[in-house]
Write a protein that holds these residues in place. Sequence first.
Motif, PDB file in Angstrom:
ATOM      1  N   ARG A  82      74.369  50.676  72.612  1.00 31.59           N
ATOM      2  CA  ARG A  82      74.485  49.986  71.322  1.00 31.59           C
ATOM      3  C   ARG A  82      73.287  50.398  70.471  1.00 31.59           C
ATOM      4  NH1 ARG A  82      78.316  46.215  70.748  1.00 31.59           N
ATOM      5  NH2 ARG A  82      79.450  45.566  72.623  1.00 31.59           N
ATOM      6  N   VAL A  83      73.404  51.591  69.906  1.00 27.36           N
ATOM      7  CA  VAL A  83      72.292  52.197  69.190  1.00 27.36           C
ATOM      8  C   VAL A  83      72.443  51.933  67.695  1.00 27.36           C
ATOM      9  CG1 VAL A  83      71.042  54.329  68.750  1.00 27.36           C
ATOM     10  CG2 VAL A  83      72.167  53.978  70.960  1.00 27.36           C
ATOM     11  N   ASN A  84      71.386  51.412  67.092  1.00 24.12           N
ATOM     12  CA  ASN A  84      71.399  51.100  65.670  1.00 24.12           C
ATOM     13  C   ASN A  84      71.062  52.324  64.833  1.00 24.12           C
ATOM     14  OD1 ASN A  84      71.912  48.233  65.856  1.00 24.12           O
ATOM     15  ND2 ASN A  84      69.841  48.049  66.694  1.00 24.12           N
ATOM     16  N   ALA A  85      71.562  52.342  63.607  1.00 30.63           N
ATOM     17  CA  ALA A  85      71.299  53.448  62.685  1.00 30.63           C
ATOM     18  C   ALA A  85      69.821  53.519  62.308  1.00 30.63           C
ATOM     19  CB  ALA A  85      72.154  53.311  61.431  1.00 30.63           C
ATOM     20  N   GLU A  86      69.076  52.411  62.504  1.00 30.08           N
ATOM     21  CA  GLU A  86      67.648  52.391  62.196  1.00 30.08           C
ATOM     22  C   GLU A  86      66.800  52.863  63.368  1.00 30.08           C
ATOM     23  OE1 GLU A  86      69.711  49.826  61.793  1.00 30.08           O
ATOM     24  OE2 GLU A  86      69.911  49.813  59.598  1.00 30.08           O
ATOM     25  N   ASN A  87      67.428  53.249  64.474  1.00 33.25           N
ATOM     26  CA  ASN A  87      66.709  53.676  65.669  1.00 33.25           C
ATOM     27  C   ASN A  87      65.852  54.905  65.367  1.00 33.25           C
ATOM     28  OD1 ASN A  87      66.388  55.287  68.265  1.00 33.25           O
ATOM     29  ND2 ASN A  87      67.277  53.400  69.075  1.00 33.25           N
ATOM     30  N   SER A  88      64.539  54.803  65.600  1.00 35.04           N
ATOM     31  CA  SER A  88      63.628  55.880  65.220  1.00 35.04           C
ATOM     32  C   SER A  88      63.812  57.124  66.085  1.00 35.04           C
ATOM     33  CB  SER A  88      62.174  55.397  65.305  1.00 35.04           C
ATOM     34  OG  SER A  88      61.832  55.034  66.623  1.00 35.04           O
ATOM     35  N   THR A  89      64.230  56.952  67.325  1.00 31.49           N
ATOM     36  CA  THR A  89      64.470  58.108  68.184  1.00 31.49           C
ATOM     37  C   THR A  89      65.622  58.946  67.652  1.00 31.49           C
ATOM     38  OG1 THR A  89      63.613  57.020  70.156  1.00 31.49           O
ATOM     39  CG2 THR A  89      65.155  58.821  70.503  1.00 31.49           C
ATOM     40  N   VAL A  90      66.685  58.280  67.249  1.00 34.78           N
ATOM     41  CA  VAL A  90      67.822  58.983  66.656  1.00 34.78           C
ATOM     42  C   VAL A  90      67.396  59.669  65.368  1.00 34.78           C
ATOM     43  CG1 VAL A  90      70.084  58.657  65.575  1.00 34.78           C
ATOM     44  CG2 VAL A  90      69.553  57.509  67.721  1.00 34.78           C
ATOM     45  N   SER A  91      66.625  58.959  64.559  1.00 32.71           N
ATOM     46  CA  SER A  91      66.173  59.520  63.283  1.00 32.71           C
ATOM     47  C   SER A  91      65.288  60.738  63.492  1.00 32.71           C
ATOM     48  CB  SER A  91      65.416  58.444  62.495  1.00 32.71           C
ATOM     49  OG  SER A  91      64.949  58.957  61.278  1.00 32.71           O
ATOM     50  N   ASN A  92      64.346  60.639  64.422  1.00 32.79           N
ATOM     51  CA  ASN A  92      63.448  61.764  64.684  1.00 32.79           C
ATOM     52  C   ASN A  92      64.205  62.977  65.203  1.00 32.79           C
ATOM     53  OD1 ASN A  92      61.181  60.299  63.956  1.00 32.79           O
ATOM     54  ND2 ASN A  92      60.730  59.640  66.040  1.00 32.79           N
ATOM     55  N   THR A  93      65.159  62.728  66.072  1.00 31.95           N
ATOM     56  CA  THR A  93      65.922  63.834  66.636  1.00 31.95           C
ATOM     57  C   THR A  93      66.720  64.553  65.561  1.00 31.95           C
ATOM     58  OG1 THR A  93      66.105  62.622  68.719  1.00 31.95           O
ATOM     59  CG2 THR A  93      67.597  64.468  68.405  1.00 31.95           C
ATOM     60  N   TRP A  94      67.404  63.807  64.721  1.00 27.74           N
ATOM     61  CA  TRP A  94      68.176  64.390  63.608  1.00 27.74           C
ATOM     62  C   TRP A  94      67.272  65.240  62.720  1.00 27.74           C
ATOM     63  CZ3 TRP A  94      73.267  63.702  61.528  1.00 27.74           C
ATOM     64  CH2 TRP A  94      73.415  64.058  60.181  1.00 27.74           C
ATOM     65  N   THR A  95      66.168  64.660  62.303  1.00 32.52           N
ATOM     66  CA  THR A  95      65.247  65.342  61.397  1.00 32.52           C
ATOM     67  C   THR A  95      64.768  66.664  61.964  1.00 32.52           C
ATOM     68  OG1 THR A  95      64.426  63.292  60.402  1.00 32.52           O
ATOM     69  CG2 THR A  95      62.969  65.198  60.307  1.00 32.52           C
ATOM     70  N   ASN A  96      64.378  66.642  63.213  1.00 33.54           N
ATOM     71  CA  ASN A  96      63.733  67.819  63.762  1.00 33.54           C
ATOM     72  C   ASN A  96      64.711  68.886  64.221  1.00 33.54           C
ATOM     73  OD1 ASN A  96      60.711  67.343  63.682  1.00 33.54           O
ATOM     74  ND2 ASN A  96      61.482  65.393  64.419  1.00 33.54           N
ATOM     75  N   ILE A  97      65.916  68.528  64.578  1.00 31.78           N
ATOM     76  CA  ILE A  97      66.911  69.573  64.828  1.00 31.78           C
ATOM     77  C   ILE A  97      67.198  70.307  63.526  1.00 31.78           C
ATOM     78  CG2 ILE A  97      69.268  70.088  65.525  1.00 31.78           C
ATOM     79  CD1 ILE A  97      69.205  67.794  67.426  1.00 31.78           C
ATOM     80  N   TYR A  98      67.288  69.560  62.435  1.00 32.72           N
ATOM     81  CA  TYR A  98      67.547  70.233  61.162  1.00 32.72           C
ATOM     82  C   TYR A  98      66.347  71.049  60.693  1.00 32.72           C
ATOM     83  CZ  TYR A  98      72.265  68.668  60.126  1.00 32.72           C
ATOM     84  OH  TYR A  98      73.627  68.509  60.145  1.00 32.72           O
ATOM     85  N   ARG A  99      65.171  70.706  61.153  1.00 38.59           N
ATOM     86  CA  ARG A  99      64.023  71.578  60.867  1.00 38.59           C
ATOM     87  C   ARG A  99      64.228  72.943  61.534  1.00 38.59           C
ATOM     88  NH1 ARG A  99      59.881  67.026  61.409  1.00 38.59           N
ATOM     89  NH2 ARG A  99      59.306  66.590  59.263  1.00 38.59           N
ATOM     90  N   VAL A 100      64.726  72.912  62.753  1.00 43.38           N
ATOM     91  CA  VAL A 100      65.003  74.159  63.453  1.00 43.38           C
ATOM     92  C   VAL A 100      66.068  74.960  62.707  1.00 43.38           C
ATOM     93  CG1 VAL A 100      65.959  75.154  65.564  1.00 43.38           C
ATOM     94  CG2 VAL A 100      64.305  73.306  65.702  1.00 43.38           C
ATOM     95  N   VAL A 101      67.117  74.277  62.285  1.00 42.80           N
ATOM     96  CA  VAL A 101      68.181  74.946  61.538  1.00 42.80           C
ATOM     97  C   VAL A 101      67.614  75.622  60.300  1.00 42.80           C
ATOM     98  CG1 VAL A 101      70.276  74.576  60.169  1.00 42.80           C
ATOM     99  CG2 VAL A 101      70.022  73.439  62.375  1.00 42.80           C
ATOM    100  N   ASN A 102      66.736  74.951  59.597  1.00 38.63           N
ATOM    101  CA  ASN A 102      66.216  75.518  58.357  1.00 38.63           C
ATOM    102  C   ASN A 102      65.329  76.732  58.612  1.00 38.63           C
ATOM    103  OD1 ASN A 102      66.179  75.213  55.424  1.00 38.63           O
ATOM    104  ND2 ASN A 102      63.982  74.941  55.690  1.00 38.63           N
ATOM    105  N   LEU A 103      64.557  76.692  59.669  1.00 36.74           N
ATOM    106  CA  LEU A 103      63.731  77.847  60.002  1.00 36.74           C
ATOM    107  C   LEU A 103      64.608  79.041  60.361  1.00 36.74           C
ATOM    108  CD1 LEU A 103      60.937  76.069  62.034  1.00 36.74           C
ATOM    109  CD2 LEU A 103      60.650  77.245  59.867  1.00 36.74           C
ATOM    110  N   ALA A 104      65.657  78.801  61.109  1.00 34.49           N
ATOM    111  CA  ALA A 104      66.588  79.879  61.444  1.00 34.49           C
ATOM    112  C   ALA A 104      67.263  80.399  60.182  1.00 34.49           C
ATOM    113  CB  ALA A 104      67.636  79.375  62.437  1.00 34.49           C
ATOM    114  N   ASN A 105      67.659  79.497  59.293  1.00 34.82           N
ATOM    115  CA  ASN A 105      68.284  79.914  58.034  1.00 34.82           C
ATOM    116  C   ASN A 105      67.347  80.792  57.217  1.00 34.82           C
ATOM    117  OD1 ASN A 105      70.626  78.518  58.603  1.00 34.82           O
ATOM    118  ND2 ASN A 105      70.101  76.737  57.338  1.00 34.82           N
ATOM    119  N   SER A 106      66.073  80.468  57.229  1.00 31.41           N
ATOM    120  CA  SER A 106      65.100  81.250  56.469  1.00 31.41           C
ATOM    121  C   SER A 106      64.981  82.669  57.017  1.00 31.41           C
ATOM    122  CB  SER A 106      63.734  80.556  56.472  1.00 31.41           C
ATOM    123  OG  SER A 106      63.800  79.319  55.801  1.00 31.41           O
TER     124      SER A 106
END
Length: 462
Positions: free
Chosen positions: A102-126
């Motif tokens: 029962r994971v909330n949308a405000e969960n910081s672990t979920v938020s951190n994971t989302w943010t940093n995977i997309y950081r990887v995506v952006n570096l690869a895109n560059s």
Amino acid sequence: MKTFHIYLGLLLTLLLAVSCSDYLDVRPKETIPDTNPIFDKTSAEQAVRAMYNKFYYGAASYTENGTSSGGSPSFEAIGYLSGGNVKWTGSQSQIGEFEKHRVNAENSTVSNTWTNIYRVVNLANSVLAKVPQITGDPTLTEALRDQYLGEAYFVRAIAYFDLARVWGGVPIITKPTEVATDNVGIGRGTVEEAYAQVLSDLEAAEPLLPETTDRYRATRKTVWALRARYHLYQREWALAEGYADKLIADEANYKLAGPYNSFFFPATVRGSVESVFEIFFNGTTEINNHFSSWQIQANGGTRQWAPSDEIVELLNDPAIGGNRNTLFAKDGSGNWYNNLYYRKPGSDPAFVIRIAELYLIRAEARAEQDGKLVDAVKDLDAVRIRAGLAGSTATTQEEVLEAIALERRVEFAFEHHRWFDLVRTDRAADVLSITDKGRYVMPIPAAERLVDKTLDQYAPYN
């Protein structure tokens, strides 16, 4: 995971010691700084190394510095604590949400994971956008250019693979983010579109990369290994079998190390024949924070993660665990703790793909095909015998598939496959009593939806 406008940080360590951890980084609500443009061979190599830097930390935790708040790697918290092999002993209630499913949308672990995977995506895109534009540097050979691009495609592929299996449908971003608002309005794609991006990137990477053996950087063989996993998830059995076979057949470079713990013990072992792809930590400038989270206080850890009672029982059963009970130990107070990560202060490698996984992928793929049950059991037995067990007594397809599922659970007890296996085989409902399939995926972080109203929180998984 702040604003979804492209954040990244995917798999776990620093493959190469680099001083460019901020290279091409993306910041919320700002223009991306371009003080380190990609314009020649040297800057291209630096960009690729920076991409790996973020990618490696993501493998361990999908966080920028290798830990989430409280010291526990984020991506692993999602996989470990959701699957029943690991229990949380810490005080953070938001981490405990994964055990309860029962994971909330405000969960910081979920938020951190989302943010940093997309950081990887952006570096690869560059890398993918800028390396092809380099002209006038004869040291950037065609082979090197292809290698850099192939590595970027591979890194982006594994990033979207994890995005898909954690969230289902996600925004598909394939161009560098220049300003924070670039991606607002793209919206949440389907899970099918996310996996289609994975396949597209793997197909693009394969011909660009050399067919060499490298356990720390992507090669054509690494692509084959991830394709085997991808096709298993897609239930494309013949393809999963075929790609797994490519690695298993390469016995000169990949084989089951024996005994079981020889791929991680003693502490001097790195890059053994067991590893297809692993992440290197030197314990000084690159720290694997699993050590702290798993080890007991007497050894310098916090033991916030601990083996669950169920996995302890399975691994201690000589007919199931075999010699894999070396994965943990018990302290003087009777507390079990993980011994896969034990190198102080944190130089343990992180295992992204092992050859044992390829054997069990091929076993499952064969068991799902007509006339290949005997060969499936042979692959299953290869893993069992390495663990000091006798061959399997399973004979029917149902029995063999159940035996493979159990083998995957104990073989990768602390490598976060369990939760994703239960979801992809649709057994999470029966095994973990999850009646709402919406809980098979994590919620889109609340902060992302505040910025982009097109991100549907309730998009179906399938």
